[in-house]
Design a protein around this motif. Sequence first.
Motif, PDB file in Angstrom:
ATOM      1  N   ARG A   1       0.839  -1.211   0.000  1.00 54.33           N
ATOM      2  CA  ARG A   1       0.000   0.000   0.000  1.00 54.33           C
ATOM      3  C   ARG A   1       0.865   1.248   0.000  1.00 54.33           C
ATOM      4  O   ARG A   1       0.545   2.245  -0.677  1.00 54.33           O
ATOM      5  N   VAL A   2       1.969   1.228   0.742  1.00 52.14           N
ATOM      6  CA  VAL A   2       2.875   2.372   0.776  1.00 52.14           C
ATOM      7  C   VAL A   2       3.501   2.597  -0.606  1.00 52.14           C
ATOM      8  O   VAL A   2       3.582   3.726  -1.096  1.00 52.14           O
ATOM      9  N   VAL A   3       3.935   1.509  -1.247  1.00 54.18           N
ATOM     10  CA  VAL A   3       4.541   1.624  -2.575  1.00 54.18           C
ATOM     11  C   VAL A   3       3.544   2.183  -3.581  1.00 54.18           C
ATOM     12  O   VAL A   3       3.890   3.037  -4.418  1.00 54.18           O
ATOM     13  N   LEU A   4       2.303   1.708  -3.538  1.00 57.17           N
ATOM     14  CA  LEU A   4       1.294   2.210  -4.465  1.00 57.17           C
ATOM     15  C   LEU A   4       1.099   3.710  -4.296  1.00 57.17           C
ATOM     16  O   LEU A   4       1.052   4.456  -5.287  1.00 57.17           O
ATOM     17  N   GLU A   5       0.999   4.172  -3.057  1.00 54.50           N
ATOM     18  CA  GLU A   5       0.805   5.606  -2.854  1.00 54.50           C
ATOM     19  C   GLU A   5       2.023   6.391  -3.303  1.00 54.50           C
ATOM     20  O   GLU A   5       1.884   7.469  -3.899  1.00 54.50           O
ATOM     21  N   ALA A   6       3.205   5.855  -3.043  1.00 55.80           N
ATOM     22  CA  ALA A   6       4.420   6.528  -3.499  1.00 55.80           C
ATOM     23  C   ALA A   6       4.435   6.636  -5.022  1.00 55.80           C
ATOM     24  O   ALA A   6       4.788   7.680  -5.583  1.00 55.80           O
ATOM     25  N   LYS A   7       4.055   5.568  -5.709  1.00 59.40           N
ATOM     26  CA  LYS A   7       3.999   5.608  -7.171  1.00 59.40           C
ATOM     27  C   LYS A   7       3.011   6.665  -7.649  1.00 59.40           C
ATOM     28  O   LYS A   7       3.279   7.404  -8.607  1.00 59.40           O
ATOM     29  N   ARG A   8       1.865   6.724  -7.004  1.00 63.60           N
ATOM     30  CA  ARG A   8       0.876   7.729  -7.394  1.00 63.60           C
ATOM     31  C   ARG A   8       1.422   9.138  -7.246  1.00 63.60           C
ATOM     32  O   ARG A   8       1.257   9.987  -8.125  1.00 63.60           O
ATOM     33  N   LEU A   9       2.092   9.404  -6.142  1.00 72.09           N
ATOM     34  CA  LEU A   9       2.629  10.735  -5.903  1.00 72.09           C
ATOM     35  C   LEU A   9       3.778  11.055  -6.854  1.00 72.09           C
ATOM     36  O   LEU A   9       3.889  12.182  -7.348  1.00 72.09           O
TER      37      LEU A   9
ATOM     38  N   VAL B   1       7.879  13.260  -1.216  1.00 69.69           N
ATOM     39  CA  VAL B   1       7.074  12.064  -1.481  1.00 69.69           C
ATOM     40  C   VAL B   1       7.320  11.038  -0.385  1.00 69.69           C
ATOM     41  O   VAL B   1       6.387  10.429   0.158  1.00 69.69           O
ATOM     42  N   GLY B   2       8.590  10.825  -0.061  1.00 67.72           N
ATOM     43  CA  GLY B   2       8.917   9.884   1.004  1.00 67.72           C
ATOM     44  C   GLY B   2       8.282  10.271   2.321  1.00 67.72           C
ATOM     45  O   GLY B   2       7.716   9.427   3.024  1.00 67.72           O
ATOM     46  N   ALA B   3       8.361  11.551   2.650  1.00 71.13           N
ATOM     47  CA  ALA B   3       7.775  12.013   3.906  1.00 71.13           C
ATOM     48  C   ALA B   3       6.265  11.800   3.922  1.00 71.13           C
ATOM     49  O   ALA B   3       5.679  11.482   4.962  1.00 71.13           O
ATOM     50  N   ALA B   4       5.627  11.946   2.760  1.00 75.71           N
ATOM     51  CA  ALA B   4       4.173  11.793   2.677  1.00 75.71           C
ATOM     52  C   ALA B   4       3.724  10.364   2.903  1.00 75.71           C
ATOM     53  O   ALA B   4       2.551  10.121   3.223  1.00 75.71           O
TER      54      ALA B   4
ATOM     55  N   ASP C   1      13.315  10.425   6.151  1.00 73.68           N
ATOM     56  CA  ASP C   1      14.653  10.435   5.553  1.00 73.68           C
ATOM     57  C   ASP C   1      14.570   9.995   4.091  1.00 73.68           C
ATOM     58  O   ASP C   1      14.114   8.883   3.789  1.00 73.68           O
ATOM     59  N   ALA C   2      15.001  10.858   3.171  1.00 67.94           N
ATOM     60  CA  ALA C   2      14.877  10.575   1.742  1.00 67.94           C
ATOM     61  C   ALA C   2      15.679   9.345   1.338  1.00 67.94           C
ATOM     62  O   ALA C   2      15.251   8.583   0.467  1.00 67.94           O
ATOM     63  N   ALA C   3      16.830   9.160   1.945  1.00 66.71           N
ATOM     64  CA  ALA C   3      17.656   8.007   1.585  1.00 66.71           C
ATOM     65  C   ALA C   3      16.960   6.702   1.963  1.00 66.71           C
ATOM     66  O   ALA C   3      17.002   5.717   1.203  1.00 66.71           O
ATOM     67  N   ASN C   4      16.330   6.673   3.120  1.00 65.77           N
ATOM     68  CA  ASN C   4      15.603   5.468   3.528  1.00 65.77           C
ATOM     69  C   ASN C   4      14.419   5.191   2.597  1.00 65.77           C
ATOM     70  O   ASN C   4      14.126   4.037   2.277  1.00 65.77           O
ATOM     71  N   PHE C   5      13.736   6.261   2.180  1.00 66.38           N
ATOM     72  CA  PHE C   5      12.639   6.076   1.243  1.00 66.38           C
ATOM     73  C   PHE C   5      13.134   5.504  -0.086  1.00 66.38           C
ATOM     74  O   PHE C   5      12.540   4.570  -0.634  1.00 66.38           O
ATOM     75  N   SER C   6      14.221   6.054  -0.607  1.00 64.61           N
ATOM     76  CA  SER C   6      14.756   5.564  -1.882  1.00 64.61           C
ATOM     77  C   SER C   6      15.170   4.101  -1.771  1.00 64.61           C
ATOM     78  O   SER C   6      14.920   3.308  -2.683  1.00 64.61           O
ATOM     79  N   LYS C   7      15.768   3.747  -0.659  1.00 65.32           N
ATOM     80  CA  LYS C   7      16.167   2.351  -0.450  1.00 65.32           C
ATOM     81  C   LYS C   7      14.944   1.442  -0.389  1.00 65.32           C
ATOM     82  O   LYS C   7      14.910   0.369  -1.016  1.00 65.32           O
ATOM     83  N   PHE C   8      13.911   1.854   0.346  1.00 68.82           N
ATOM     84  CA  PHE C   8      12.672   1.084   0.448  1.00 68.82           C
ATOM     85  C   PHE C   8      12.026   0.924  -0.923  1.00 68.82           C
ATOM     86  O   PHE C   8      11.619  -0.182  -1.310  1.00 68.82           O
TER      87      PHE C   8
ATOM     88  N   THR D   1      14.810   3.149  -8.711  1.00 68.70           N
ATOM     89  CA  THR D   1      14.831   4.284  -7.804  1.00 68.70           C
ATOM     90  C   THR D   1      13.599   5.136  -8.064  1.00 68.70           C
ATOM     91  O   THR D   1      13.005   5.071  -9.149  1.00 68.70           O
ATOM     92  N   PRO D   2      13.177   5.947  -7.107  1.00 68.02           N
ATOM     93  CA  PRO D   2      12.046   6.835  -7.366  1.00 68.02           C
ATOM     94  C   PRO D   2      12.272   7.746  -8.566  1.00 68.02           C
ATOM     95  O   PRO D   2      11.348   7.992  -9.349  1.00 68.02           O
ATOM     96  N   ALA D   3      13.498   8.223  -8.739  1.00 71.49           N
ATOM     97  CA  ALA D   3      13.780   9.123  -9.859  1.00 71.49           C
ATOM     98  C   ALA D   3      13.612   8.416 -11.199  1.00 71.49           C
ATOM     99  O   ALA D   3      13.044   8.978 -12.149  1.00 71.49           O
ATOM    100  N   VAL D   4      14.085   7.179 -11.296  1.00 69.82           N
ATOM    101  CA  VAL D   4      13.957   6.431 -12.548  1.00 69.82           C
ATOM    102  C   VAL D   4      12.488   6.124 -12.830  1.00 69.82           C
ATOM    103  O   VAL D   4      12.008   6.245 -13.968  1.00 69.82           O
ATOM    104  N   PHE D   5      11.749   5.722 -11.797  1.00 68.12           N
ATOM    105  CA  PHE D   5      10.327   5.443 -11.980  1.00 68.12           C
ATOM    106  C   PHE D   5       9.603   6.680 -12.513  1.00 68.12           C
ATOM    107  O   PHE D   5       8.815   6.595 -13.463  1.00 68.12           O
TER     108      PHE D   5
END
Length: 294
Positions: A243-251, A262-265, A270-277, A285-289
């Motif tokens: 569910r977290v990944v889906l919302e991140a993709k939407r954002l 986006v990670g904070a939302a 921490d942006a690095a932890n979000f990118s790793k997740f 990576t979020p940027a590539v997506f």
Amino acid sequence: MADRDLQGGDGIDTFPFPVELSVGGVGMQVGPMGTGRTWHADAPLERVHRIDFHVVMLFGEGPVRHMVDFTEYEVTAGDLLWIRPGQVHRFSPTSEYRGTVLTMQPGFLPRATVEATGLYRYDLPPLLRPDPAELAGLRDSLGQLRREYEDTATLPLSLHTAVLRHSLTAFLLRLAHLAASAESVRQRSDSTFTLFRDAVERDFATNHSVSAYADALGYSRRTLVRAVRAATGDTPKAFIDKRVVLEAKRLLAHTELPIGRVGAAVGFPDAANFSKFFHQHTDQTPAVFRAELR
């Protein structure tokens, strides 16, 4: 559909329901699918886009590949796709869409009907495959709705709209029954999973802890694991992460928010932890997506 002014910024375009283009200006449309369909002349539907209305497509031919919330679905004759407001989707540029499409503006139906038909059950799958008897009932009901929609001469507009609401409700009740049946018997009957699912939908942006959900719901962690695995085949942690990944993709797709925001939302200060997740769950990576959708 005819062309329509879009709403949205620099992210994924959001398309509103074209009320003025529907017959009589009512809050729904029903008609044939076909080539050249678009919500807006300057934004081909082969691009990922978001809608703020319901779309139900009953396919007469196939196979067709259609993306909904970043999952590719293959549909064929007799299948339905139910896409809800806020979901992102993309039409296939290589498939011919044949069948009937129903679109409906939120607010066209009264609250009791919305609740009875589960119009906003985002946990239900968009792809529905009715058996022959169910398909016959859906086709008959949708055909009756289309006839009422196109007949603007028999009744005054107020009565025409009321009849449309009743006919639409009859079709949606059949559709909702089919959608609910698509869930496993255990998932529908397991109140533990239902409570967990609703809690995740409410709190996933701030709570990723299985133990915290178990404590809040009054279950042991072991009970929660058994219930979620029986209903979905996943662990509670995997269910939350999806569910977290889906919302991140939407954002990432829909907004121009910096990746850190986006990670904070979705619960990662921490942006690095979000990118790793995100990379662990998507192999990107979020940027590539985000770049691949632009």
